[in-house]
Design a protein around this motif. Structure first.
Motif, short mmCIF file in Angstrom:
data_model
loop_
_atom_site.label_atom_id
_atom_site.label_comp_id
_atom_site.label_asym_id
_atom_site.label_seq_id
_atom_site.Cartn_x
_atom_site.Cartn_y
_atom_site.Cartn_z
N ASP A 1 0.82 -1.22 0.00
CA ASP A 1 0.00 0.00 0.00
C ASP A 1 0.86 1.28 0.00
O ASP A 1 0.40 2.34 0.43
N ASP A 2 2.08 1.17 -0.51
CA ASP A 2 2.98 2.31 -0.53
C ASP A 2 2.40 3.46 -1.36
O ASP A 2 1.94 3.26 -2.48
N ARG A 3 2.42 4.65 -0.82
CA ARG A 3 1.85 5.82 -1.50
C ARG A 3 2.65 6.27 -2.71
O ARG A 3 2.11 6.86 -3.63
N THR A 4 3.95 6.00 -2.72
CA THR A 4 4.78 6.38 -3.86
C THR A 4 4.38 5.59 -5.10
O THR A 4 4.29 6.13 -6.20
N SER B 1 0.95 -11.75 4.85
CA SER B 1 2.00 -12.42 5.62
C SER B 1 2.67 -11.44 6.57
O SER B 1 2.67 -10.22 6.33
N GLU B 2 3.27 -11.96 7.62
CA GLU B 2 3.99 -11.12 8.58
C GLU B 2 5.12 -10.36 7.89
O GLU B 2 5.35 -9.19 8.13
N LYS B 3 5.82 -11.06 6.99
CA LYS B 3 6.93 -10.44 6.24
C LYS B 3 6.42 -9.27 5.41
O LYS B 3 7.02 -8.20 5.39
N ASP B 4 5.31 -9.45 4.71
CA ASP B 4 4.76 -8.38 3.88
C ASP B 4 4.19 -7.24 4.73
O ASP B 4 4.25 -6.08 4.34
N ALA B 5 3.67 -7.57 5.88
CA ALA B 5 3.10 -6.55 6.77
C ALA B 5 4.18 -5.61 7.31
O ALA B 5 3.91 -4.44 7.57
#
Length: 84
Positions: free
Chosen positions: A46-49, A62-66
């Protein structure tokens, strides 16, 4: 669908992500090199850039992606261990 699978090729070093809108989706990976944890990189979905307009919020992340860094904070140095 099971009768019409979709295949996508992502070259080495290209960021990729996906969101399934159907239950019981299967994702298979074929990697260029054996699994190497040191070579993994991540960017927040969900990065704004990057500003991807996802059609839904992920129900499972996943925890890694979070805990992935933003696009501007991400590490872009690729490390691959070639093994015989």
């Amino acid at each position: 669908t099971e009768d019409q699978p979709v295949w996508l090729y992502a070259p080495v070093g290209v960021a990729h992500g996906f969101l399934s809108l159907c239950d019981h989706t299967r994702v298979y990976y074929k990697c260029t090199y054996p699994y190497t944890p040191a070579a993994e990189r991540a960017i927040r979905y969900d990065d704004r850039t990057i500003a991807i307009n996802w059609p839904a919020e992920p129900a499972l992340l996943s925890e890694k992606d979070a805990r992935a860094p933003s696009f501007l904070e991400a590490d872009y140095n690729f490390v691959y261990e070639r093994r015989p």
